[in-house]
Scaffold this motif. Structure first.
Motif, PDB file in Angstrom:
ATOM      1  N   LEU A   1     -11.021 -69.998 -21.020  1.00  0.00           N
ATOM      2  CA  LEU A   1     -10.059 -69.556 -22.158  1.00  0.00           C
ATOM      3  C   LEU A   1      -9.107 -70.672 -22.298  1.00  0.00           C
ATOM      4  O   LEU A   1      -8.813 -71.238 -23.332  1.00  0.00           O
TER       5      LEU A   1
ATOM      6  N   GLU B   1      -2.528 -59.922 -15.159  1.00  0.00           N
ATOM      7  CA  GLU B   1      -1.884 -58.916 -15.693  1.00  0.00           C
ATOM      8  C   GLU B   1      -0.357 -59.029 -15.923  1.00  0.00           C
ATOM      9  O   GLU B   1      -0.193 -60.246 -16.133  1.00  0.00           O
TER      10      GLU B   1
ATOM     11  N   LYS C   1     -10.118 -72.907 -25.425  1.00  0.00           N
ATOM     12  CA  LYS C   1      -9.553 -72.236 -26.242  1.00  0.00           C
ATOM     13  C   LYS C   1      -8.255 -72.769 -26.613  1.00  0.00           C
ATOM     14  O   LYS C   1      -8.009 -73.261 -27.734  1.00  0.00           O
ATOM     15  N   HIS C   2      -7.325 -72.350 -25.698  1.00  0.00           N
ATOM     16  CA  HIS C   2      -5.825 -72.770 -26.040  1.00  0.00           C
ATOM     17  C   HIS C   2      -5.600 -74.238 -26.163  1.00  0.00           C
ATOM     18  O   HIS C   2      -5.075 -74.647 -27.095  1.00  0.00           O
TER      19      HIS C   2
ATOM     20  N   LYS D   1     -13.116 -67.574 -15.653  1.00  0.00           N
ATOM     21  CA  LYS D   1     -12.818 -67.061 -17.139  1.00  0.00           C
ATOM     22  C   LYS D   1     -11.799 -67.436 -17.564  1.00  0.00           C
ATOM     23  O   LYS D   1     -11.578 -67.942 -18.654  1.00  0.00           O
TER      24      LYS D   1
ATOM     25  N   TYR E   1      -2.825 -63.663 -17.491  1.00  0.00           N
ATOM     26  CA  TYR E   1      -2.906 -62.439 -17.724  1.00  0.00           C
ATOM     27  C   TYR E   1      -4.509 -61.999 -17.310  1.00  0.00           C
ATOM     28  O   TYR E   1      -4.447 -60.934 -16.690  1.00  0.00           O
ATOM     29  N   PRO E   2      -5.340 -62.689 -17.564  1.00  0.00           N
ATOM     30  CA  PRO E   2      -7.010 -62.113 -17.393  1.00  0.00           C
ATOM     31  C   PRO E   2      -7.003 -62.001 -15.809  1.00  0.00           C
ATOM     32  O   PRO E   2      -8.012 -61.182 -15.286  1.00  0.00           O
TER      33      PRO E   2
ATOM     34  N   GLU F   1       1.777 -65.977 -21.109  1.00  0.00           N
ATOM     35  CA  GLU F   1       1.023 -64.791 -20.653  1.00  0.00           C
ATOM     36  C   GLU F   1      -0.554 -65.128 -20.441  1.00  0.00           C
ATOM     37  O   GLU F   1      -1.078 -64.637 -19.764  1.00  0.00           O
ATOM     38  N   HIS F   2      -0.997 -66.158 -21.372  1.00  0.00           N
ATOM     39  CA  HIS F   2      -2.260 -66.296 -21.406  1.00  0.00           C
ATOM     40  C   HIS F   2      -2.829 -67.173 -20.109  1.00  0.00           C
ATOM     41  O   HIS F   2      -3.838 -67.144 -19.726  1.00  0.00           O
TER      42      HIS F   2
END
Lengths: 244, 265
Positions: A44, A211, A48-49, A40, A207-208, A203-204
């Motif tokens: 992302l 955290e 995405k980023h 996941k 984080y998933p 953080e991206h």
């Protein structure tokens, strides 16, 4: 008739436009980095980023290239590879400077980052560099363990968004450790800084899975660094000629 | 002004140790901001991130107080409220400035942020300020919608970690907005700025719910602003004359009774 066709082909071949970046796929499957980085998070982070940085960079380069108010010589910069564009940001007008520093930096950093990751080793201890790279690390930091400790500490302590880098310093030609804020890259500070390894501390990036527990991410990062790739990057560095 | 700070700091330092910040509880249940901000996100944001800032700020303040190189003035400053310390941040030695901007700022910003949130309205449009605050917004930005557009646009442009703030300047009484990187707060730039509202744009503030989709977070943020509370901050803020800010300082001095060691001052 033939001459006209040949001329037309040559004319079309000479028409240049600005650089258009593409999205390199991950070298492995999205789930190859489990459990250190989940499928996941990889989707992302990459789709995405990284994708957004690419699009925004392309938009800025295009806008710069078609800007009728811009100096022709400066526009030529838009045709260069992204690594070269990022060494010349200071000559660009403000509205392009920042957009390219942020998004072009984001593109370059992520392209690099994904290229140096691999499936995790079972433990941190078993994943180490060898050969010339190890020798260079030992020369700069004493031991690999000391380097590991310093890099990890810098990574945990970096405040806000940024990166920690291992790179060959342009002036001393030695491996050094440093951090940059946001999406800055060492070549923005000296075009001859040569990046060998880095960690994304936005953080991206964690984080998933982790955290707020950045230290846990940093600890596990050592299991997914592809030292073979990093070693090759180091070996391929431009060597300074001593007679210069 | 600085002379007054030194004076009060010298008095205070005779008696007390540094201030010890505590974790302010959320003014509502962790799931109160659902679905805009999930219970899990609120738990992480409050119990982990704000806790870390609290602990970090306290460590720094203690270090500053215990540091044998710290002047009495500096030690006295560590006993003031975090707002006071941060609004006088430029008087601190550089080694403490950086850390206090980060952790002290983080503490203050999150304390304010959580206090300005409420249970979401069904739509963003129905959630608006009224009364004097609305008038002030209209004066500064033409209309509430224009203010909302500007604040939203700036929030989407902030690169990296930071905040967008709405604040009043206690001298001019005008509303203004600013963006800050990391944990900066308007009071760090002018002690007379009074922060009314901010949006946390660090990725941790939205990632568990919105992932990379910051614009969706910002759009929904308008549903959770507690405008009555923000209006209260506004009313208190404009009532504060600059003389009052200086009087607060004198008041603290009077209540401590002074210290024999410094009777000569």
């Amino acid at each position: 008739m033939l001459a006209a066709i040949v001329l037309a082909v040559i004319a079309i071949g000479c028409v240049h436009s600005q650089t258009e970046l593409t999205l390199p796929p991950l070298p492995y499957d999205y789930k190859a980095y489990e459990p250190v980085l989940s499928e996941k998070i990889m989707r992302l982070h990459h789709d995405k980023h990284f994708f957004t940085y690419m699009n925004k960079t392309n938009a800025a380069l295009k806008a710069m290239f078609v800007d009728t108010k811009m100096d022709g010589k400066l526009k030529e910069i838009a045709k260069l590879p992204i690594e070269d564009i990022l060494t010349q940001l200071q000559v660009l007008p403000d509205q392009y400077h920042l957009a390219l520093r942020h998004n072009g930096g984001g593109y370059l950093n992520h392209r690099f980052f994904f290229s140096i990751l691999k499936a995790p080793t079972a433990t941190v201890a078993e994943n180490k560099p060898t050969g010339d790279l190890l020798a260079a690390i030992e020369k700069s930091f004493g031991t690999f363990e000391k380097f590991h400790e310093l890099f990890s500490a810098a990574s945990v302590n970096l405040f806000g968004s940024g990166w920690v880098w291992l790179y060959v310093d342009a002036r001393t030609n030695q491996l050094v450790l440093n951090f940059t804020a946001n999406q800055d890259h060492p070549i923005m500070f000296d075009k001859n800084n040569y990046v060998v390894m880095g960690i994304d501390l936005w953080e991206h990036s964690y984080y998933p899975v982790y955290e707020n527990r950045r230290a846990e991410y940093v600890d596990n990062f050592w299991r997914i660094v592809d030292w073979n790739v990093v070693g090759k990057i180091f070996t391929e560095r431009p060597i300074k000629r001593s007679d210069l | 002004m600085f002379v007054r700070i030194c004076f009060l700091a010298v008095i205070i330092s005779c008696i007390q140790a540094q201030i010890e910040l505590t974790l302010p509880p959320l003014p509502y249940a962790y799931d109160a901001i659902e679905p805009v901000l999930s219970e899990h996100l609120m738990q992480l944001h409050h119990d982990k991130h704000l806790q870390t800032y609290t602990t970090g700020a306290n460590k720094l303040l203690k270090r500053m107080y215990d540091d044998e190189n710290s002047s009495n003035e500096l030690k006295g400053l560590t006993n003031q409220s975090i707002e006071f310390i941060l609004s006088h941040i430029q008087y601190l030695p550089e080694i403490y400035q950086v850390g206090l901007k980060q952790y002290g700022g983080g503490y203050l910003n999150h304390k304010l942020f959580f206090s300005t949130l409420q249970k979401p309205t069904a739509t963003a449009d129905e959630n608006k300020p009224t009364g004097p605050l609305l008038k002030a917004i209209e004066k500064a930005f033409d209309s509430f919608d224009k203010f909302k557009q500007i604040f939203t646009d700036v929030s989407l442009e902030v690169f990296g970690s930071g905040w967008v703030w709405l604040y009043i300047d206690a001298y001019t009484k005008e509303l203004n907005y600013s963006f800050a990187s990391n944990q900066e707060n308007p009071i760090m730039f002018n002690k007379n700025h009074i922060t009314l509202l901010g949006i946390d744009l660090w990725e941790h503030a939205y990632y568990p719910v919105y992932e990379n989709r910051r614009s969706e977070y910002v759009d929904n943020f308008w549903r959770i602003i507690n405008w009555p509370f923000v209006s209260q901050l506004y009313t208190e803020g404009v009532a504060k004359q600059t003389d009052d800010i200086d009087k607060e300082t004198d008041g603290i001095v009077k209540h401590t009774g002074g210290c024999p060691m410094h009777a000569g001052i």
